[in-house]
Design a protein around this motif. Sequence first.
Motif, PDB file in Angstrom:
ATOM      1  N   ILE A 120       1.059  -1.072  -0.083  1.00  0.00           N
ATOM      2  CA  ILE A 120      -0.062  -0.239  -0.018  1.00  0.00           C
ATOM      3  C   ILE A 120       0.760   1.245  -0.103  1.00  0.00           C
ATOM      4  O   ILE A 120       1.615   1.370   0.876  1.00  0.00           O
ATOM      5  N   ARG A 121       0.767   2.002  -1.202  1.00  0.00           N
ATOM      6  CA  ARG A 121       1.717   3.141  -1.266  1.00  0.00           C
ATOM      7  C   ARG A 121       0.769   4.473  -0.933  1.00  0.00           C
ATOM      8  O   ARG A 121      -0.207   4.500  -1.343  1.00  0.00           O
ATOM      9  N   ILE A 122       1.287   5.327  -0.054  1.00  0.00           N
ATOM     10  CA  ILE A 122       0.509   6.402   0.360  1.00  0.00           C
ATOM     11  C   ILE A 122       1.233   7.602  -0.019  1.00  0.00           C
ATOM     12  O   ILE A 122       2.311   7.780  -0.142  1.00  0.00           O
ATOM     13  N   ARG A 123       0.167   8.471  -0.774  1.00  0.00           N
ATOM     14  CA  ARG A 123       0.940   9.621  -1.407  1.00  0.00           C
ATOM     15  C   ARG A 123       0.033  10.807  -0.828  1.00  0.00           C
ATOM     16  O   ARG A 123      -1.245  10.534  -0.330  1.00  0.00           O
ATOM     17  N   TYR A 124       0.772  12.001  -0.318  1.00  0.00           N
ATOM     18  CA  TYR A 124      -0.001  12.933   0.264  1.00  0.00           C
ATOM     19  C   TYR A 124      -0.398  14.332  -0.631  1.00  0.00           C
ATOM     20  O   TYR A 124       0.485  14.609  -1.379  1.00  0.00           O
ATOM     21  N   GLY A 125      -1.460  14.879  -0.075  1.00  0.00           N
ATOM     22  CA  GLY A 125      -1.817  16.031  -1.121  1.00  0.00           C
ATOM     23  C   GLY A 125      -3.110  15.966  -1.265  1.00  0.00           C
ATOM     24  O   GLY A 125      -3.732  15.188  -0.929  1.00  0.00           O
ATOM     25  N   ASP A 126      -3.579  17.085  -2.076  1.00  0.00           N
ATOM     26  CA  ASP A 126      -5.047  17.112  -2.586  1.00  0.00           C
ATOM     27  C   ASP A 126      -5.287  15.818  -3.428  1.00  0.00           C
ATOM     28  O   ASP A 126      -4.503  15.692  -4.321  1.00  0.00           O
TER      29      ASP A 126
END
Length: 286
Positions: A120-126
Amino acid sequence: MATNPAITLKSSGLRASIEPDPYQDGAFILEVDGTPQSHVFIDDPGELFFEYIRRIGHVLDQVGEPGQPITAVHLGGGALTLPRYIEATRPGSRQQVIELEQDLIDFVREHLPLQRGANIRIRYGDAREVMGKLPTGLHGNVDVVIVDVFSGARTPAHVTSVEFYTEAAKLLSPNGVLIVNVADGPGLAFARGQAATLHAVLPNVIALAETQVLKGRRFGNVVLVGSTDNCIGHWLPRLLAGGPHPAKAVEGAEMKQFIANAPIVLDTTAIPSPTPNKTLFQISKK
């Protein structure tokens, strides 16, 4: 786990807390701004509790071959209930999660850890901005895109438009599905607009909800599912049989009646989802 840990989120200033479910041992509820956002069975992530999440889980079960890995993109993280579910029911799946609040995910992972080895790759931002920057290798290869974006109790306007859904649909494989959680109240003006907007992008759209919600008689969650593949209509008997009950589904000619004259939502006309009465989410304590 610490007793009822809580944090003030840096980006939004909202208060997030994790509390044990007073009625189910081993289960926890993530609340943000007083709104229950996620429910997690920490030792049994293949078990789902919130009504609309269970409906989404049944849709996920129909994608591809049972138990086989899929590629999923989640817009909105919360307590990562659905990524946990996919990992538990389809080991080896590739998943991308986009979440605005990094400190929320850090908080969740500290107190409700993910399964070991989960891809599970988590990316941050809108959600919309980061979605547009996902690797090109994902375009046309994603089995499921799940849109479950909330700021407090409302879905932001910019993830409700035809321009947004057009970009999200570009990620889908030929048989891929776009799943949208829509919260709305009596009359379902917002949900009908979202159905019309999704239908403008994807030719096949179904709606699932508790019967009184889908009849527009009370506030609740409507799950919209869109695809270029008409197979989603054939899933309805199994989706309805899986519950929760009572349940209702809309497709085909009935979907056209459901949409009626609802306008397609544009970036220039988009508004956030309605604000629910906070008493709707009150959970009595033991």
